[in-house]
Design a protein around this motif. Structure first.
Motif, PDB file in Angstrom:
ATOM      1  N   ASN A  37       0.830  -1.201   0.000  1.00 60.06           N
ATOM      2  CA  ASN A  37       0.000   0.000   0.000  1.00 60.06           C
ATOM      3  C   ASN A  37       0.868   1.256   0.000  1.00 60.06           C
ATOM      4  O   ASN A  37       0.583   2.221  -0.720  1.00 60.06           O
ATOM      5  CB  ASN A  37      -0.942  -0.010   1.208  1.00 60.06           C
ATOM      6  N   LEU A  38       1.929   1.250   0.785  1.00 60.81           N
ATOM      7  CA  LEU A  38       2.839   2.397   0.814  1.00 60.81           C
ATOM      8  C   LEU A  38       3.572   2.553  -0.518  1.00 60.81           C
ATOM      9  O   LEU A  38       3.767   3.677  -1.001  1.00 60.81           O
ATOM     10  CB  LEU A  38       3.842   2.255   1.960  1.00 60.81           C
ATOM     11  N   LEU A  39       3.969   1.446  -1.138  1.00 60.72           N
ATOM     12  CA  LEU A  39       4.648   1.499  -2.426  1.00 60.72           C
ATOM     13  C   LEU A  39       3.746   2.125  -3.493  1.00 60.72           C
ATOM     14  O   LEU A  39       4.145   3.057  -4.194  1.00 60.72           O
ATOM     15  CB  LEU A  39       5.073   0.095  -2.860  1.00 60.72           C
ATOM     16  N   PHE A  40       2.528   1.619  -3.601  1.00 60.14           N
ATOM     17  CA  PHE A  40       1.617   2.151  -4.619  1.00 60.14           C
ATOM     18  C   PHE A  40       1.129   3.557  -4.264  1.00 60.14           C
ATOM     19  O   PHE A  40       0.894   4.377  -5.148  1.00 60.14           O
ATOM     20  CB  PHE A  40       0.448   1.195  -4.846  1.00 60.14           C
ATOM     21  N   GLY A  41       1.014   3.855  -2.977  1.00 64.97           N
ATOM     22  CA  GLY A  41       0.682   5.222  -2.570  1.00 64.97           C
ATOM     23  C   GLY A  41       1.786   6.196  -2.962  1.00 64.97           C
ATOM     24  O   GLY A  41       1.516   7.311  -3.409  1.00 64.97           O
ATOM     25  N   GLY A  42       3.025   5.753  -2.832  1.00 62.49           N
ATOM     26  CA  GLY A  42       4.148   6.584  -3.271  1.00 62.49           C
ATOM     27  C   GLY A  42       4.139   6.821  -4.765  1.00 62.49           C
ATOM     28  O   GLY A  42       4.490   7.906  -5.248  1.00 62.49           O
ATOM     29  N   THR A  43       3.719   5.816  -5.518  1.00 61.92           N
ATOM     30  CA  THR A  43       3.596   5.977  -6.970  1.00 61.92           C
ATOM     31  C   THR A  43       2.569   7.054  -7.299  1.00 61.92           C
ATOM     32  O   THR A  43       2.777   7.881  -8.189  1.00 61.92           O
ATOM     33  CB  THR A  43       3.184   4.633  -7.618  1.00 61.92           C
ATOM     34  N   ILE A  44       1.456   7.057  -6.575  1.00 65.71           N
ATOM     35  CA  ILE A  44       0.409   8.057  -6.786  1.00 65.71           C
ATOM     36  C   ILE A  44       0.931   9.457  -6.481  1.00 65.71           C
ATOM     37  O   ILE A  44       0.683  10.407  -7.222  1.00 65.71           O
ATOM     38  CB  ILE A  44      -0.824   7.725  -5.929  1.00 65.71           C
ATOM     39  N   VAL A  45       1.665   9.585  -5.398  1.00 68.79           N
ATOM     40  CA  VAL A  45       2.203  10.890  -5.016  1.00 68.79           C
ATOM     41  C   VAL A  45       3.253  11.361  -6.031  1.00 68.79           C
ATOM     42  O   VAL A  45       3.449  12.568  -6.216  1.00 68.79           O
ATOM     43  CB  VAL A  45       2.796  10.819  -3.586  1.00 68.79           C
ATOM     44  N   PHE A  46       3.885  10.457  -6.739  1.00 72.16           N
ATOM     45  CA  PHE A  46       4.900  10.780  -7.738  1.00 72.16           C
ATOM     46  C   PHE A  46       4.294  11.342  -9.031  1.00 72.16           C
ATOM     47  O   PHE A  46       4.972  12.021  -9.805  1.00 72.16           O
ATOM     48  CB  PHE A  46       5.726   9.513  -8.039  1.00 72.16           C
ATOM     49  N   ALA A  47       3.018  11.090  -9.289  1.00 71.81           N
ATOM     50  CA  ALA A  47       2.368  11.499 -10.543  1.00 71.81           C
ATOM     51  C   ALA A  47       2.468  13.006 -10.833  1.00 71.81           C
ATOM     52  O   ALA A  47       2.739  13.381 -11.979  1.00 71.81           O
ATOM     53  CB  ALA A  47       0.914  11.048 -10.564  1.00 71.81           C
ATOM     54  N   PRO A  48       2.275  13.898  -9.867  1.00 69.12           N
ATOM     55  CA  PRO A  48       2.427  15.325 -10.184  1.00 69.12           C
ATOM     56  C   PRO A  48       3.846  15.696 -10.618  1.00 69.12           C
ATOM     57  O   PRO A  48       4.033  16.626 -11.412  1.00 69.12           O
ATOM     58  CB  PRO A  48       2.065  16.034  -8.877  1.00 69.12           C
ATOM     59  N   ILE A  49       4.830  14.970 -10.142  1.00 69.99           N
ATOM     60  CA  ILE A  49       6.213  15.226 -10.557  1.00 69.99           C
ATOM     61  C   ILE A  49       6.383  14.844 -12.019  1.00 69.99           C
ATOM     62  O   ILE A  49       7.059  15.535 -12.785  1.00 69.99           O
ATOM     63  CB  ILE A  49       7.201  14.464  -9.642  1.00 69.99           C
ATOM     64  N   VAL A  50       5.744  13.752 -12.420  1.00 75.59           N
ATOM     65  CA  VAL A  50       5.778  13.331 -13.828  1.00 75.59           C
ATOM     66  C   VAL A  50       5.182  14.440 -14.694  1.00 75.59           C
ATOM     67  O   VAL A  50       5.741  14.814 -15.726  1.00 75.59           O
ATOM     68  CB  VAL A  50       5.009  12.000 -14.027  1.00 75.59           C
ATOM     69  N   TYR A  51       4.044  14.989 -14.267  1.00 74.83           N
ATOM     70  CA  TYR A  51       3.405  16.054 -15.039  1.00 74.83           C
ATOM     71  C   TYR A  51       4.282  17.312 -15.069  1.00 74.83           C
ATOM     72  O   TYR A  51       4.488  17.904 -16.126  1.00 74.83           O
ATOM     73  CB  TYR A  51       2.034  16.403 -14.458  1.00 74.83           C
ATOM     74  N   ALA A  52       4.814  17.695 -13.924  1.00 78.30           N
ATOM     75  CA  ALA A  52       5.648  18.898 -13.861  1.00 78.30           C
ATOM     76  C   ALA A  52       6.884  18.764 -14.746  1.00 78.30           C
ATOM     77  O   ALA A  52       7.331  19.747 -15.341  1.00 78.30           O
ATOM     78  CB  ALA A  52       6.049  19.188 -12.417  1.00 78.30           C
ATOM     79  N   ALA A  53       7.420  17.555 -14.845  1.00 78.52           N
ATOM     80  CA  ALA A  53       8.596  17.339 -15.688  1.00 78.52           C
ATOM     81  C   ALA A  53       8.288  17.543 -17.167  1.00 78.52           C
ATOM     82  O   ALA A  53       9.178  17.861 -17.956  1.00 78.52           O
ATOM     83  CB  ALA A  53       9.154  15.939 -15.463  1.00 78.52           C
ATOM     84  N   SER A  54       7.029  17.410 -17.534  1.00 75.02           N
ATOM     85  CA  SER A  54       6.656  17.584 -18.940  1.00 75.02           C
ATOM     86  C   SER A  54       6.361  19.035 -19.296  1.00 75.02           C
ATOM     87  O   SER A  54       6.222  19.372 -20.468  1.00 75.02           O
ATOM     88  CB  SER A  54       5.424  16.735 -19.265  1.00 75.02           C
ATOM     89  N   CYS A  55       6.250  19.888 -18.299  1.00 78.99           N
ATOM     90  CA  CYS A  55       5.892  21.285 -18.544  1.00 78.99           C
ATOM     91  C   CYS A  55       7.084  22.080 -19.081  1.00 78.99           C
ATOM     92  O   CYS A  55       8.228  21.795 -18.755  1.00 78.99           O
ATOM     93  CB  CYS A  55       5.393  21.954 -17.264  1.00 78.99           C
ATOM     94  N   MET A  56       6.764  23.066 -19.900  1.00 77.06           N
ATOM     95  CA  MET A  56       7.771  24.016 -20.373  1.00 77.06           C
ATOM     96  C   MET A  56       7.402  25.389 -19.840  1.00 77.06           C
ATOM     97  O   MET A  56       6.233  25.688 -19.638  1.00 77.06           O
ATOM     98  CB  MET A  56       7.797  24.050 -21.897  1.00 77.06           C
ATOM     99  N   TRP A  57       8.394  26.195 -19.625  1.00 75.19           N
ATOM    100  CA  TRP A  57       8.138  27.557 -19.175  1.00 75.19           C
ATOM    101  C   TRP A  57       8.027  28.448 -20.400  1.00 75.19           C
ATOM    102  O   TRP A  57       8.859  28.392 -21.299  1.00 75.19           O
ATOM    103  CB  TRP A  57       9.263  28.045 -18.266  1.00 75.19           C
ATOM    104  N   GLY A  58       6.988  29.248 -20.416  1.00 74.87           N
ATOM    105  CA  GLY A  58       6.799  30.131 -21.552  1.00 74.87           C
ATOM    106  C   GLY A  58       5.932  31.321 -21.181  1.00 74.87           C
ATOM    107  O   GLY A  58       5.200  31.288 -20.197  1.00 74.87           O
ATOM    108  N   PRO A  59       6.030  32.378 -21.967  1.00 74.76           N
ATOM    109  CA  PRO A  59       5.213  33.562 -21.679  1.00 74.76           C
ATOM    110  C   PRO A  59       3.762  33.335 -22.075  1.00 74.76           C
ATOM    111  O   PRO A  59       3.469  32.608 -23.015  1.00 74.76           O
ATOM    112  CB  PRO A  59       5.848  34.643 -22.545  1.00 74.76           C
ATOM    113  N   GLU A  60       2.882  33.912 -21.338  1.00 69.93           N
ATOM    114  CA  GLU A  60       1.459  33.851 -21.642  1.00 69.93           C
ATOM    115  C   GLU A  60       1.060  35.177 -22.260  1.00 69.93           C
ATOM    116  O   GLU A  60       1.143  36.219 -21.616  1.00 69.93           O
ATOM    117  CB  GLU A  60       0.647  33.592 -20.371  1.00 69.93           C
TER     118      GLU A  60
END
Length: 144
Positions: A37-60
């Motif tokens: 449960n802790l292992l898979f819970g850690g995987t869930i908590v890691f998901a926002p890091i996966v998304y943030a890693a895909s983001c690029m910084w750019g002007p709006e």
């Protein structure tokens, strides 16, 4: 999506460590299930890091301050959703194994396993609708 599933991971950990499950599913050792449960819970908590890693910084260009901000990508959202689903399905599978290894009656086990399948289907449909809606920019996506 990740906030709800992370809450599920915390709830699963609390329920496992308090002995609540011993009353509902007698005859099982909870130690291995707590670790999974802790292992898979850690995987869930890691998901926002996966998304943030895909983001690029750019002007709006539509923002009055014209400052740079993170711009998400569809593939990053899909990868983060996949990571979350992996964690959720892992937790559901762990719960299924926990139910199966208990000495509860066949009826109780069957009912609980049906509820797990319904949960898996619900989470899958929600993830698909959320990702499709967020990528297409429609109201179907709900809140981000």
């Amino acid at each position: 999506m990740t906030n709800i599933t992370a809450l599920g991971a915390v709830l699963g950990t609390v329920v496992t460590t308090t002995g609540f499950l011993q009353d509902w599913l007698p005859g099982i050792s909870l130690g291995p299930f707590l670790g999974l449960n802790l292992l898979f819970g850690g995987t869930i908590v890691f998901a926002p890091i996966v998304y943030a890693a895909s983001c690029m910084w750019g002007p709006e260009t539509n923002r009055p301050d014209k400052k740079a901000h993170p711009v998400g990508r569809g593939w990053g959202l899909m990868a983060a959703a996949g990571t979350t689903l992996f964690g959720v399905f892992g937790q559901l599978a762990t719960t299924g194994a926990l139910i199966d290894s208990s000495t509860a009656s066949r009826t109780s086990k069957g009912l609980l396993l049906v509820l797990l399948v319904i949960s898996a289907l619900t989470v899958t449909l929600y993830a698909i609708r959320f990702v499709r809606g967020a990528i297409s920019g429609t109201a179907e996506s709900g809140t981000l």
